[in-house]
Design an enzyme around this catalytic site. Structure first.
Site, PDB file in Angstrom:
ATOM      1  N   ASP A   1       0.830  -1.207   0.000  1.00  0.00           N
ATOM      2  CA  ASP A   1       0.000   0.000   0.000  1.00  0.00           C
ATOM      3  C   ASP A   1       0.867   1.262   0.000  1.00  0.00           C
ATOM      4  OD1 ASP A   1      -1.210  -2.301   1.242  1.00  0.00           O
ATOM      5  OD2 ASP A   1      -2.868  -1.046   1.887  1.00  0.00           O
TER       6      ASP A   1
ATOM      7  N   HIS B   1      -1.064   4.534  -0.615  1.00  0.00           N
ATOM      8  CA  HIS B   1      -2.100   5.419  -0.078  1.00  0.00           C
ATOM      9  C   HIS B   1      -1.822   6.914  -0.278  1.00  0.00           C
ATOM     10  CE1 HIS B   1      -5.080   2.797   1.620  1.00  0.00           C
ATOM     11  NE2 HIS B   1      -4.164   2.061   2.231  1.00  0.00           N
TER      12      HIS B   1
ATOM     13  N   ASP C   1      -3.970  -0.319  -3.486  1.00  0.00           N
ATOM     14  CA  ASP C   1      -4.183   0.783  -2.539  1.00  0.00           C
ATOM     15  C   ASP C   1      -3.251   1.959  -2.845  1.00  0.00           C
ATOM     16  OD1 ASP C   1      -6.224  -0.572  -1.359  1.00  0.00           O
ATOM     17  OD2 ASP C   1      -5.443  -0.424   0.682  1.00  0.00           O
TER      18      ASP C   1
ATOM     19  N   ASP D   1      -6.550   7.243  -1.435  1.00  0.00           N
ATOM     20  CA  ASP D   1      -7.239   7.388  -0.148  1.00  0.00           C
ATOM     21  C   ASP D   1      -6.274   7.674   1.000  1.00  0.00           C
ATOM     22  OD1 ASP D   1      -9.847   7.229  -1.025  1.00  0.00           O
ATOM     23  OD2 ASP D   1     -10.066   5.090  -0.617  1.00  0.00           O
ATOM     24  N   ARG D   2      -6.800   8.465   1.946  1.00  0.00           N
ATOM     25  CA  ARG D   2      -6.122   8.880   3.177  1.00  0.00           C
ATOM     26  C   ARG D   2      -4.993   9.870   2.904  1.00  0.00           C
ATOM     27  NH1 ARG D   2      -6.834   3.300   4.932  1.00  0.00           N
ATOM     28  NH2 ARG D   2      -8.541   3.216   6.452  1.00  0.00           N
TER      29      ARG D   2
ATOM     30  N   ASN E   1      -8.288  -2.937  -2.205  1.00  0.00           N
ATOM     31  CA  ASN E   1      -9.681  -2.713  -1.825  1.00  0.00           C
ATOM     32  C   ASN E   1     -10.075  -1.242  -1.897  1.00  0.00           C
ATOM     33  OD1 ASN E   1      -7.952  -2.472   0.617  1.00  0.00           O
ATOM     34  ND2 ASN E   1      -9.872  -1.983   1.635  1.00  0.00           N
ATOM     35  N   HIS E   2      -9.085  -0.329  -1.850  1.00  0.00           N
ATOM     36  CA  HIS E   2      -9.423   1.090  -1.931  1.00  0.00           C
ATOM     37  C   HIS E   2      -9.629   1.576  -3.365  1.00  0.00           C
ATOM     38  CE1 HIS E   2      -9.301   2.822   2.154  1.00  0.00           C
ATOM     39  NE2 HIS E   2      -8.719   1.656   2.407  1.00  0.00           N
TER      40      HIS E   2
ATOM     41  N   HIS F   1      -3.536  -8.248  -3.076  1.00  0.00           N
ATOM     42  CA  HIS F   1      -3.671  -7.227  -2.037  1.00  0.00           C
ATOM     43  C   HIS F   1      -4.069  -7.835  -0.697  1.00  0.00           C
ATOM     44  CE1 HIS F   1      -4.200  -3.311  -0.288  1.00  0.00           C
ATOM     45  NE2 HIS F   1      -5.388  -3.681   0.152  1.00  0.00           N
TER      46      HIS F   1
ATOM     47  N   ARG G   1     -14.182  -7.273   9.262  1.00  0.00           N
ATOM     48  CA  ARG G   1     -14.338  -6.385   8.103  1.00  0.00           C
ATOM     49  C   ARG G   1     -15.730  -6.481   7.489  1.00  0.00           C
ATOM     50  NH1 ARG G   1      -9.404  -4.198   6.551  1.00  0.00           N
ATOM     51  NH2 ARG G   1      -7.515  -5.364   7.032  1.00  0.00           N
TER      52      ARG G   1
ATOM     53  N   HIS H   1      -2.391  -4.822   2.497  1.00  0.00           N
ATOM     54  CA  HIS H   1      -3.729  -4.613   3.055  1.00  0.00           C
ATOM     55  C   HIS H   1      -3.778  -4.191   4.519  1.00  0.00           C
ATOM     56  CE1 HIS H   1      -8.025  -4.852   3.156  1.00  0.00           C
ATOM     57  NE2 HIS H   1      -8.143  -6.055   3.684  1.00  0.00           N
TER      58      HIS H   1
END
Length: 457
Positions: A134, A136, A163, A166-167, A195-196, A247, A326, A353
């Site tokens: 990730d 991000h 990923d 995001d964030r 997943n993002h 991921h 989750r 992840h």
């Protein structure tokens, strides 16, 4: 006659040493106009702005390196809303169009062969493989990683485990930069889905708002283009026939049994049983047939494999079980890792992840302080988690930060089964920027998501 200045507070350099506010002489002259607003920083001459799309449609190493430098400079010197002056919408559209076509043509599980004939004498040679977790939206840490590991090349293949957004505050630049590398060197960089890379996550964790702020009235258009590209990202890879990367990780088998015919149509019933006692591992053949082109991977129904691959987590408890924390995906134990490795004659599973926020809530698993953990060691090999966003998340609601390191994995020929972990710290200082989501209200990890609002089509 004198007047007390009350139209504005005194500036720091106008105050006297004894703290008395100075007075102004009355004047009949009109007030001075406000000082002009400073112009945006002038880019250095080596940057070629705005970025253009080559007439022949073929981008070069020089084009990609200029993109990297421009994104870095822009993030430090311009407000986010000025990004279109650096990367015009038409250029962005061209990049996403070419990249998306490439991604959609790749299979769900990409086969990566590092053994390639030498261009000089046609003798066999092997490239090393760098696996990244990730990132991000932490653009500056990604730029450091690429320079530290060495750029993608004939002798160096990159596999990104998803990923990208995001964030972090630069998810758009991060994804577009990696997409540019993919377009330039399609067989030397592979972008997998996280997943993002979904409609739901990007609407909660900031990417959608980031795009809207940066591209204004064109924001919805750009966001839709990105979502369409996300749908094309492959789910997994097999490296050199011995390493599986994804991921989240492993996935269940989906059994298909014939059912009665209704209204003259042939129907097939998908039996998906959530009971952990009868869950079984899925096969690579099932993975190859899964439908990945969905905005949000379903957590129920016949198309569960994409959700499993993107959302599942390892556990120290044997067996397969629904991932109740989750609400989507699975938990799998060391016995499942052994079964999967042995069945496909693999030596290693590399997944991502889980960052430091998620890992601190997982009993029995190591923390993500160093950017990687070895989660399962079994007879056939290992399962490792790699996370490549240091000092994550960028925006934290508590003064005490995780201060985790990021990490990437290098796999060297000829066997590719002995992961070499390269840890690194965050680039500091990060440019000051406002978050694109309410990080104080939104939960830190991906647990307890409102899955009912996710698209299941």
């Amino acid at each position: 006659m004198t007047l007390q200045a009350d139209s504005a507070p005194p500036s720091p350099d106008s105050a006297t040493t004894n703290g008395v506010v100075p007075v102004l002489e009355e004047t009949l002259q009109p007030p001075s106009p406000p000082p002009p607003q400073p112009l945006p920083s002038t880019p250095p001459p080596e940057l070629r702005l705005p970025i253009w799309w080559p007439e022949d449609g073929n981008i070069s190493m020089d084009w990609v390196e200029n993109l990297m430098r421009c994104f870095d400079w822009c993030s430090r010197n311009l407000p986010p809303s000025e990004l279109p002056s650096v990367l015009p919408v038409k250029v962005l559209d061209s990049l996403i169009l070419v990249g998306s076509k490439m991604l959609h043509k790749e299979p769900n599980c990409v086969t990566i062969d590092p053994f390639r004939p030498s261009p000089d004498d046609n003798s066999p040679s092997a490239a090393s493989v760098v696996v990244v977790g990730d990132v991000h939206g932490q653009l500056h840490d990604l730029l450091f990683l690429l320079r530290d590991a060495g750029f993608p090349s004939r002798d160096r293949i990159f596999v990104f485990n998803g990923d990208y957004v995001d964030r972090g505050a630069w998810g758009l630049e991060t994804f577009l930069l990696l997409l540019a590398w993919k377009v330039f060197m399609p067989h030397n960089i592979y972008l997998l889905r996280g997943n993002h890379e979904s409609k739901y996550c990007t609407s909660v964790y900031g990417f959608e708002k980031e795009v809207m702020v940066k591209y204004g009235d064109k924001g919805k258009h750009v966001y839709r283009k990105c979502l369409g590209c996300f749908e094309g990202l492959p789910l997994a890879s097999i490296i050199a026939g011995c390493v599986y990367t994804a991921h989240g990780g492993l996935f269940r088998s989906i059994t298909v049994t014939p059912s009665k015919r209704f209204k003259g149509k042939k129907n097939r019933k998908i039996n998906v049983n959530q009971d952990s006692k009868i869950l079984s591992l899925g096969s690579l053949e099932e993975l190859a047939k899964a439908r990945r082109s969905v905005l949000d991977p379903p957590w129920e129904g016949p198309n569960l494999i994409p959700g499993d691959v993107l959302w599942s987590d390892p556990s120290k408890t044997p067996g397969l079980a629904p991932n109740k924390e989750r609400g989507i995906g699975l938990l799998w134990g060391p016995d499942c890792t052994e079964e999967f490795l042995k069945k496909y004659q693999l030596k290693l599973i590399i997944r991502s992840h889980e960052g430091p926020d998620a890992r601190e809530k997982r009993d029995g698993l190591d923390r993500m302080d160093e950017g990687y953990t070895i989660d399962h060691t079994v007879d056939s090999g290992k399962l490792v988690t790699v996370f490549s966003a240091p000092d994550y998340p960028q925006f934290q609601a508590t003064e005490l930060r995780y201060n985790n390191k990021g990490c990437y994995v290098v796999l060297e020929p000829p066997n590719f089964d002995n992961p070499i972990f390269h840890g690194f710290s965050a680039v500091t200082p990060r440019p000051k920027v406002n978050p694109y989501y309410d990080f104080e209200e939104v939960i830190d990890s991906d647990e307890e998501l409102d899955l009912a609002s996710m698209v299941t089509s």
